[in-house]
Design a protein around this motif. Structure first.
Motif, short mmCIF file in Angstrom:
data_model
loop_
_atom_site.label_atom_id
_atom_site.label_comp_id
_atom_site.label_asym_id
_atom_site.label_seq_id
_atom_site.Cartn_x
_atom_site.Cartn_y
_atom_site.Cartn_z
N VAL A 123 8.96 6.86 -5.68
CA VAL A 123 9.09 5.68 -4.82
C VAL A 123 9.21 4.45 -5.71
O VAL A 123 8.62 4.38 -6.78
CB VAL A 123 7.90 5.55 -3.84
N ARG A 124 9.97 3.50 -5.24
CA ARG A 124 10.20 2.29 -6.02
C ARG A 124 9.18 1.22 -5.66
O ARG A 124 8.72 1.14 -4.55
CB ARG A 124 11.61 1.76 -5.75
N VAL A 133 0.85 -1.18 0.00
CA VAL A 133 0.00 0.00 0.00
C VAL A 133 0.89 1.24 0.00
O VAL A 133 1.89 1.31 0.72
CB VAL A 133 -0.91 0.02 1.25
N LEU A 134 0.50 2.23 -0.80
CA LEU A 134 1.18 3.52 -0.84
C LEU A 134 0.25 4.55 -0.21
O LEU A 134 -0.87 4.77 -0.70
CB LEU A 134 1.51 3.92 -2.28
N VAL A 189 6.69 0.53 8.77
CA VAL A 189 6.34 1.33 7.59
C VAL A 189 7.62 1.88 6.97
O VAL A 189 8.56 2.24 7.69
CB VAL A 189 5.41 2.50 7.98
N THR A 190 7.66 1.94 5.66
CA THR A 190 8.75 2.62 4.96
C THR A 190 8.33 4.08 4.81
O THR A 190 7.33 4.37 4.15
CB THR A 190 9.00 2.01 3.57
N TRP A 191 9.06 4.99 5.45
CA TRP A 191 8.72 6.41 5.45
C TRP A 191 9.56 7.14 4.42
O TRP A 191 10.78 6.95 4.37
CB TRP A 191 8.96 7.01 6.84
N HIS A 201 -0.22 -5.25 6.54
CA HIS A 201 0.08 -4.83 5.17
C HIS A 201 1.45 -4.18 5.09
O HIS A 201 1.88 -3.51 6.02
CB HIS A 201 -0.99 -3.85 4.67
N GLU A 202 2.11 -4.38 3.96
CA GLU A 202 3.36 -3.69 3.68
C GLU A 202 2.98 -2.28 3.22
O GLU A 202 2.19 -2.11 2.29
CB GLU A 202 4.13 -4.42 2.58
N VAL A 203 3.54 -1.26 3.89
CA VAL A 203 3.12 0.11 3.62
C VAL A 203 4.33 1.01 3.38
O VAL A 203 5.31 0.96 4.13
CB VAL A 203 2.31 0.69 4.80
N THR A 204 4.22 1.83 2.35
CA THR A 204 5.16 2.94 2.12
C THR A 204 4.35 4.21 2.28
O THR A 204 3.29 4.36 1.67
CB THR A 204 5.77 2.88 0.71
#
Length: 157
Positions: A126-127, A71-72, A114-116, A90-93
């Motif tokens: 973002v990749r 999720v972005l 979270v990836t901030w 969930h994997e979140v950016t």
């Protein structure tokens, strides 16, 4: 001084008049109330005001459950939704253009779930591929021109 009259959604007969300053219109033609900068300039204040709102969280979690992939969360602010989605597995950016907001959000993410990313949403770089991109709450409204909103949506797409 400008006045705005607001009618309560729960009591149509109840009104409140707010007075606020609107500075001179800048060269780009968009007048921004002084309070706009105050609203997002202090992450701790912002989080106190909005951080406990949660009625929308089940909606975003259910939406994420219907998608595959990460999720972005664009214009994440202090990360209220990003953290709830990460807590739900969930994997979140999460992206925000305010360094102060991102730094504050990181302090709430003790488990580093979270990836901030500090980045302007109009120029996202973002990749990865995302199953869901969110612009929650009033995030898109913070981009004041049609050109800015178009740039945000194109960058997400």
């Amino acid at each position: 001084m400008t006045s705005t009259t607001i009618t309560s959604p729960t009591s149509p007969t109840s009104t409140e008049t707010l007075e606020h300053d609107v500075p001179e219109t800048p060269a780009d033609g968009v007048a921004v109330p002084e309070s706009f900068a105050d609203e997002f300039g202090d992450p701790a204040r912002y989080d106190l005001e909005y951080g406990t709102a949660g009625l929308d969280i089940p909606f975003y979690v259910a939406l994420a459950e219907q998608t595959e992939g990460p999720v972005l969360d664009v214009a994440t602010g202090t990360g209220r939704i990003a953290l709830a989605l990460a807590e739900a597995g969930h994997e979140v950016t999460a992206v925000d253009m305010s360094a102060a907001m991102v730094e504050f959000a990181v302090t709430k993410d003790a488990d580093e779930t979270v990836t901030w990313v500090e980045q302007d949403a109009r120029e996202l770089k973002v990749r990865g591929k995302f199953g869901l991109a969110l612009l929650a709450g009033n995030a898109l409204q913070q981009f004041l021109t049609n050109e800015d909103r178009t740039d945000v949506l194109k960058a997400i797409y």
